[in-house]
Write a protein that holds these residues in place. Structure first.
Motif, PDB file in Angstrom:
ATOM      1  N   THR A 124      61.229  17.625  27.727  1.00  0.00           N
ATOM      2  CA  THR A 124      61.123  18.949  27.113  1.00  0.00           C
ATOM      3  C   THR A 124      60.080  19.775  27.842  1.00  0.00           C
ATOM      4  N   SER A 125      60.439  21.012  28.114  1.00  0.00           N
ATOM      5  CA  SER A 125      59.527  21.964  28.744  1.00  0.00           C
ATOM      6  C   SER A 125      58.659  22.623  27.686  1.00  0.00           C
ATOM      7  N   GLN A 126      57.573  23.223  28.125  1.00  0.00           N
ATOM      8  CA  GLN A 126      56.679  23.908  27.198  1.00  0.00           C
ATOM      9  C   GLN A 126      57.394  25.028  26.445  1.00  0.00           C
ATOM     10  N   ASP A 127      58.430  25.621  27.034  1.00  0.00           N
ATOM     11  CA  ASP A 127      59.157  26.701  26.371  1.00  0.00           C
ATOM     12  C   ASP A 127      60.361  26.202  25.585  1.00  0.00           C
ATOM     13  N   GLY A 128      60.504  24.869  25.440  1.00  0.00           N
ATOM     14  CA  GLY A 128      61.547  24.316  24.598  1.00  0.00           C
ATOM     15  C   GLY A 128      62.807  23.872  25.299  1.00  0.00           C
TER      16      GLY A 128
END
Length: 508
Positions: free
Chosen positions: A316-320
């Protein structure tokens, strides 16, 4: 005609001012709260795959600029309609703006990890625009057709001045908000202050024979500034290194948490790896090769001890944004890493700073998570990821392919010996041969440059005895296992394009 343009200009000025105020507030309060960017992110999420692929095919890495411009046009047209409606049928114009604000609030609240504060800029934009439109519409109704009238009526000049001042103030606030937000991201990222440690294990030197000196041929290592960028982030996440954490959870015996300082203290390794986007069409340029610095993910997973029946890692990326990577691709001996460096520099912000994943042999949509913050060990039959939810295949191995770089398609060349050259790739397998076909003639062997590793592309060249006329050139590659690149043409959906890159060249 003036009866049309005056209310339209009032609507546009009101909305520009509302968005400008929201952008300014977002810069101070909510880093990723820009109404335009949050709505844009929602559009990306909801758009059908065929539309996304069409935009990427036409605009390439300019897809985000196209989306932002398109959204701006839609917002301005909607604002004009709102102004016209408010003049003809009040309060329909203000209601329309309220609906637009509700869309912005919904977009903000549906982003991963969002809270109520993330909706403040969009809500504020709607409130400010509604109030200003009511004020300007009232002023417009107070004007006379031709001249200033007694009894407190408003002159046209005053209305025009108020409208212009509203629009100008909004534009200034919008620009100032963007400048402040950019400065905030740069300040929090502190990328310029990062000093990467020396690699405990350096990448093998790139052989002198790995690159041909042919003008127009893609360099064997892609400069950071030229490396393709395809992702769903309209606004680059600004993560301060001291705030970054990676958590490994899910079907593991021991959960693992890692800070940026702890990651840099590990024995980092260098490796040269080619990355490819699944949206890369045959002959496309959504591919690049770089030398990465990072820590092997397999070592961290070994510490976490995945369950025997786990088969996937959901990153998962920090932006979802999420990607589903086959667990074996992260635990075998390929150099799948948490990368912190790219071509001797800290990761560029747009390429995942401070930490991203680099996994040889898989298309980026199932492996190359930027701004990565979590790895959940799980199963394909339990979880899906961003692009698999939109019709793409689960596993995404990179397909054998090749490309002609020179001469460029449609180029006119002189007769005689002409250098035909390009690149070929079969990541994590390797390329063993490349052949070129002129018109309907036989396939002829090209000369391969030296290989760096099976995880990188290879340059090739072919000396063509060109005769006058228009000719068709094709290229195909053979991988290290003897598989010949297929001529069957398939679209990029659901797991990468196939076919042979074909160009036409005119010989003078």
């Amino acid at each position: 005609m003036t009866d049309f343009w005056r209310p339209v200009s009032a609507g546009v000025a009101s909305v520009v001012a509302g968005v400008g105020v929201a952008e300014l507030v977002s810069a101070f309060v909510v880093q990723n709260g820009s109404p335009v960017l949050t709505v844009g992110a929602l559009v990306i999420d909801l758009a059908p795959p065929w539309l996304k692929e069409g935009v990427i095919a036409v605009f390439g890495t300019g897809d985000k600029a196209f989306l932002i411009v398109s959204l701006a046009v839609v917002v301005l047209v909607g604002a004009g309609v709102a102004g016209w409606l408010e003049r003809k049928r009040p309060p329909l114009g203000r209601i329309l703006i309220g609906i637009g604000g509700a869309v912005g609030v919904l977009a903000a609240l549906t982003r991963s990890g969002s809270g109520i504060v993330d909706a403040v800029p969009s809500a504020l934009a709607a409130v400010v625009a509604i109030l200003l439109l009511g004020w300007l519409a009232g002023m417009l109704r107070g004007t006379e057709p031709s001249r200033v009238a007694p009894g407190g009526r408003v002159s046209r000049r005053r209305f025009v001045g108020a409208t212009a001042a509203t629009a100008a103030g909004g534009a200034i606030a919008l620009v100032l908000g963007q400048v402040i937000a950019g400065g905030f991201r740069a300040a929090t990222a502190t990328r310029a202050a990062i000093r990467l440690p020396a690699a405990a294990k350096t990448a093998p030197p790139i052989p002198a024979g790995a690159s041909f000196d042919i003008p127009g041929l893609s360099p064997i290592v892609t400069p950071n500034a030229d490396f393709y960028r395809i992702d769903t982030a309209l606004q680059i996440p600004g993560i301060a290194p001291q705030d970054w954490r990676l958590r490994i959870t899910g079907m593991v015996e021991h959960e693992v948490e890692l800070t940026f300082a702890q990651l840099l203290a590990l024995p980092l390794e260098e490796s040269t790896t080619t990355l490819t986007c699944v949206s890369n069409e045959v002959g496309g340029d959504l591919i690049g090769n770089a030398t990465w610095l990072g820590y092997p993910i397999r070592h961290l997973l070994a510490k976490a001890k995945p369950s025997a029946d786990a088969d996937m890692v959901l990153s998962t990326s920090q932006d979802g944004w999420t990607a589903s990577t086959p667990l074996p691709a992260l635990t075998d001996e390929r150099n799948a890493i948490l990368a912190v460096g790219m071509n001797g520099q800290p990761l560029p912000l747009e390429h995942g700073y401070p930490v991203r994943m680099v996994v040889p042999g898989l298309y980026g949509y199932v492996s190359a998570t930027k701004w990565v913050v979590s790895l959940e060990v799980t199963r394909f039959d339990r979880h899906t990821s961003y692009w698999t939810d939109r019709g793409w295949s689960e596993r995404g191995p990179v397909k054998l392919s090749s490309r002609i770089d020179v001469p460029a398609a449609g180029r006119q060349v002189n007769s005689g010996t002409v250098a035909v050259a390009g690149v070929a790739w079969s990541q994590h397998v390797g390329v063993s041969a490349v052949q070129v076909r002129v018109d309907d003639g036989p396939w002829q062997a090209a000369t391969l440059a030296d290989a760096i590793s099976p995880d990188t592309w290879r340059q090739w060249r072919f000396g063509w005895d060109a005769t006058p006329g228009t000719h068709t050139l094709r290229v195909r590659a053979t991988d290290a296992n003897g598989l010949v690149q297929t001529a069957v043409e398939r679209d990029v959906v659901p797991d990468g394009a196939t076919g042979l890159h074909t160009i036409q060249v005119t010989v003078a």
